[in-house]
Design an enzyme around this catalytic site. Structure first.
Site, PDB file in Angstrom:
ATOM      1  N   GLY A  65       0.296   8.994   9.523  1.00  0.00           N
ATOM      2  CA  GLY A  65       0.217   8.951   8.481  1.00  0.00           C
ATOM      3  C   GLY A  65       0.841  10.200   7.424  1.00  0.00           C
ATOM      4  O   GLY A  65       1.859  10.570   7.758  1.00  0.00           O
ATOM      5  N   GLU A 102       8.928   9.875   9.483  1.00  0.00           N
ATOM      6  CA  GLU A 102       7.730  10.828   9.765  1.00  0.00           C
ATOM      7  C   GLU A 102       6.501  10.248   9.524  1.00  0.00           C
ATOM      8  O   GLU A 102       5.492  10.443  10.249  1.00  0.00           O
ATOM      9  CB  GLU A 102       8.025  12.173   8.763  1.00  0.00           C
ATOM     10  CG  GLU A 102       6.921  12.959   8.722  1.00  0.00           C
ATOM     11  CD  GLU A 102       6.660  13.756  10.170  1.00  0.00           C
ATOM     12  OE1 GLU A 102       7.495  14.423  10.184  1.00  0.00           O
ATOM     13  OE2 GLU A 102       5.663  13.744  10.767  1.00  0.00           O
ATOM     14  N   THR A 148       0.686  -1.266   0.098  1.00  0.00           N
ATOM     15  CA  THR A 148       0.057  -0.092   0.083  1.00  0.00           C
ATOM     16  C   THR A 148       1.029   1.242  -0.017  1.00  0.00           C
ATOM     17  O   THR A 148       0.828   2.009  -0.729  1.00  0.00           O
ATOM     18  CB  THR A 148      -0.839   0.101   1.366  1.00  0.00           C
ATOM     19  OG1 THR A 148      -1.515  -1.205   1.485  1.00  0.00           O
ATOM     20  CG2 THR A 148      -1.832   1.238   1.154  1.00  0.00           C
ATOM     21  N   VAL A 149       1.874   1.495   0.879  1.00  0.00           N
ATOM     22  CA  VAL A 149       2.426   2.534   1.133  1.00  0.00           C
ATOM     23  C   VAL A 149       3.772   2.503  -0.012  1.00  0.00           C
ATOM     24  O   VAL A 149       3.803   3.607  -0.673  1.00  0.00           O
ATOM     25  CB  VAL A 149       3.185   2.645   2.469  1.00  0.00           C
ATOM     26  CG1 VAL A 149       3.830   3.907   2.588  1.00  0.00           C
ATOM     27  CG2 VAL A 149       2.105   2.661   3.629  1.00  0.00           C
ATOM     28  N   VAL A 203       3.834   8.182  12.366  1.00  0.00           N
ATOM     29  CA  VAL A 203       2.643   8.385  13.138  1.00  0.00           C
ATOM     30  C   VAL A 203       1.977   9.427  12.622  1.00  0.00           C
ATOM     31  O   VAL A 203       2.410  10.262  11.997  1.00  0.00           O
ATOM     32  CB  VAL A 203       3.381   9.056  14.602  1.00  0.00           C
ATOM     33  CG1 VAL A 203       2.197   9.685  15.261  1.00  0.00           C
ATOM     34  CG2 VAL A 203       4.205   8.242  15.051  1.00  0.00           C
ATOM     35  N   GLU A 250      -7.230  -4.072   8.603  1.00  0.00           N
ATOM     36  CA  GLU A 250      -6.615  -5.206   8.168  1.00  0.00           C
ATOM     37  C   GLU A 250      -7.336  -6.471   8.356  1.00  0.00           C
ATOM     38  O   GLU A 250      -8.511  -6.455   9.256  1.00  0.00           O
ATOM     39  CB  GLU A 250      -5.247  -5.571   9.075  1.00  0.00           C
ATOM     40  CG  GLU A 250      -4.511  -4.405   9.327  1.00  0.00           C
ATOM     41  CD  GLU A 250      -3.639  -3.804   8.232  1.00  0.00           C
ATOM     42  OE1 GLU A 250      -3.323  -4.937   7.368  1.00  0.00           O
ATOM     43  OE2 GLU A 250      -3.129  -2.855   8.263  1.00  0.00           O
ATOM     44  N   GLY A 277      -3.441   5.463   4.803  1.00  0.00           N
ATOM     45  CA  GLY A 277      -3.883   5.474   3.174  1.00  0.00           C
ATOM     46  C   GLY A 277      -2.552   5.371   2.366  1.00  0.00           C
ATOM     47  O   GLY A 277      -1.581   6.086   3.020  1.00  0.00           O
ATOM     48  N   LYS A 293       2.529   3.879  18.234  1.00  0.00           N
ATOM     49  CA  LYS A 293       2.918   5.441  17.724  1.00  0.00           C
ATOM     50  C   LYS A 293       2.914   6.200  19.061  1.00  0.00           C
ATOM     51  O   LYS A 293       3.778   7.182  18.804  1.00  0.00           O
ATOM     52  CB  LYS A 293       1.640   5.719  16.972  1.00  0.00           C
ATOM     53  CG  LYS A 293       1.440   5.136  15.653  1.00  0.00           C
ATOM     54  CD  LYS A 293      -0.100   5.407  15.003  1.00  0.00           C
ATOM     55  CE  LYS A 293       0.182   4.551  13.797  1.00  0.00           C
ATOM     56  NZ  LYS A 293      -1.082   4.459  13.115  1.00  0.00           N
TER      57      LYS A 293
HETATM   58  N1  HSE Z   1      -3.707   0.557  11.001  1.00  0.00           N
HETATM   59  C1  HSE Z   1      -3.364   1.838  10.798  1.00  0.00           C
HETATM   60  C2  HSE Z   1      -4.361   2.804  11.133  1.00  0.00           C
HETATM   61  C3  HSE Z   1      -2.705   2.413   9.726  1.00  0.00           C
HETATM   62  O1  HSE Z   1      -5.658   2.310  11.344  1.00  0.00           O
HETATM   63  O2  HSE Z   1      -4.349   4.042  11.555  1.00  0.00           O
HETATM   64  C4  HSE Z   1      -1.913   3.757   9.580  1.00  0.00           C
HETATM   65  O3  HSE Z   1      -0.755   3.529  10.572  1.00  0.00           O
END
Ligand code: HSE
Length: 394
Positions: free
Chosen positions: A130, A125, A12-13, A128, A186, A299, A201
């Site tokens: 996103g 960065e 994804t990332v 935490v 997930e 995302g 985080k």
């Molecule tokens: N699973 C994490 C969330 C993804 O829902 O925030 C981003 O770190």
């Protein structure tokens, strides 16, 4: 001339990183002074549909023996192979940027040290919040402050589930299934719903706020949201609150205070309006007062935005985040000793007296108790016949 990078993990990332660096290549080259080129993508899978398919290799040696590679983007996740690859890259002087909160929170002290010893940087960065800028602001813009408190909604999945429960009246299981169907949660959502993702985080944020004195995630008490009912949401609404999963850091008088817990957030608090998959981190500093960092906490492209920002930072040789973390975790205030504000739910508040505490009677059923030690809550519950309690944030 170009700066060559490798992407380790094309999920994804990682795919968003390739996309962002390509779509924005002109502005990026202008800002950095050189082009940034993805030379290798390391993954065990093939991606025949991707326009980056030709860059994919299954052989890590292609990356680690290539002297052209200056930066590795680690978007594998987890703390096994990602840990090995990160150590190997940093030990060879290749800077690593990552969104991997598990690895940063558990191995950050060691990995930052290896980076420093090898003249490169380890930047995170995106680990935490996103796409929300929070790590660099803490390290740089707020560097002149003592950070007194951080209160954050740092998990998008749980915030989405809680929003669905509140707004649509869904129970937890249905809201979770919907989150999974929409691709937010997930398949194994445990790290999100049990508060583990938020705990990791918070470990990162707390360590930075605590001047690099490392606070290990497993020291931090984390309670998830799976026991929250629709009735709890309605009760919270009846006193002008919404239930959010809050990650809290306070510098503390003696030792830092850190915990993750479902919390009734009063509508006067800015975090009240943080809905769905959005994240927000509220920071109090002794000069700053209060600031809130808000945006998309997960995302593909929002997270890639933060990763790519770090790629540019590393490319420009400005490794501000490579400030050392202590190798051992410091102690934090034991959970039982933490002083908190809580709301208890009783049958008839008018008939209840809570001895020894400053209280506010919020409704026929709700009493706010200010400044109670966690270890004393059970006794107050028994004394008052309270049916439940929850943290409260105004
Ligand atoms: N699973 C994490 C969330 C993804 O829902 O925030 C981003 O770190």
């Amino acid at each position: 001339m170009a700066i060559n990078i490798a992407i380790l993990g094309f999920g994804t990332v990682g795919s968003g990183v390739a996309e962002t660096l390509d779509v924005n290549k002109d502005v990026i080259a202008k800002r950095v002074g050189e082009e940034i080129l993805v030379k290798h993508i390391l993954d065990i899978r093939d991606f025949p549909e991707s326009r980056f398919a030709g860059l994919v290799t299954h052989n890590a040696e292609d990356v680690f023996t290539d002297k052209d590679i200056k930066i590795a983007v680690e978007t594998i996740g987890g703390a096994k192979i990602a840990y090995e690859f990160t150590k190997r890259a940093l030990s060879s002087g290749i800077s690593v940027v990552t969104s991997n909160k598990e690895l940063v929170s558990t191995k950050g002290p060691e990995l930052i040290k290896i980076a420093q010893e090898n003249g490169c940087c380890y930047l995170f960065e995106a680990a935490v919040g996103g796409g929300i800028p929070i790590i660099r602001p803490l390290y740089k813009c707020l560097a002149a402050n003592k950070i007194t408190r951080i209160a954050g909604i740092v998990n998008g999945t749980t915030n989405y589930i809680l929003s669905q429960m509140k707004d649509e009246g869904l129970d937890f299981d249905t809201a979770l299934k919907q989150a999974q169907a929409n691709g937010f949660a997930e398949a194994n959502p445990s790290a999100d719903i049990d508060g583990i993702d938020a705990q990791r985080k918070l470990s990162i944020l707390s360590t930075i706020a605590n001047d690099g004195e490392y606070i290990a995630p497993d020291l931090i008490s984390a309670e998830g949201i799976s026991k929250i009912s629709v009735a709890d949401m309605e009760f919270a609404a009846s006193i002008g609150c919404e239930i959010k999963l809050i990650a809290l850091y306070e510098c503390g008088e003696d030792k830092p205070v850190c915990y993750v817990a479902p919390t009734m957030v009063d509508k006067s608090n800015l975090l009240y309006n943080v809905k769905d998959v959005f994240n927000a981190v509220m920071v109090d500093g002794n000069s700053l007062g209060r600031a809130m960092f808000y945006g998309q906490g997960a995302g593909t492209l929002p997270t890639a935005s933060a990763v790519c920002g770090d790629v540019l930072e590393a490319a420009m040789g400005n490794p501000s985040e490579s400030r050392a973390w202590t190798s051992e975790s410091v102690d934090i205030t034991p959970y039982d000793e933490i002083v908190a504000d809580i709301v208890i739910r009783v049958d008839n508040a008018a008939n209840v007296t809570v001895k020894g505490y400053a209280c506010v009677y919020l409704s026929e059923e709700a009493i706010l108790i200010n400044g109670i030690k966690h270890k004393d809550i059970e006794a107050v519950m028994t004394e008052t016949g309270a049916k439940s309690w929850m943290h409260y944030l105004k």
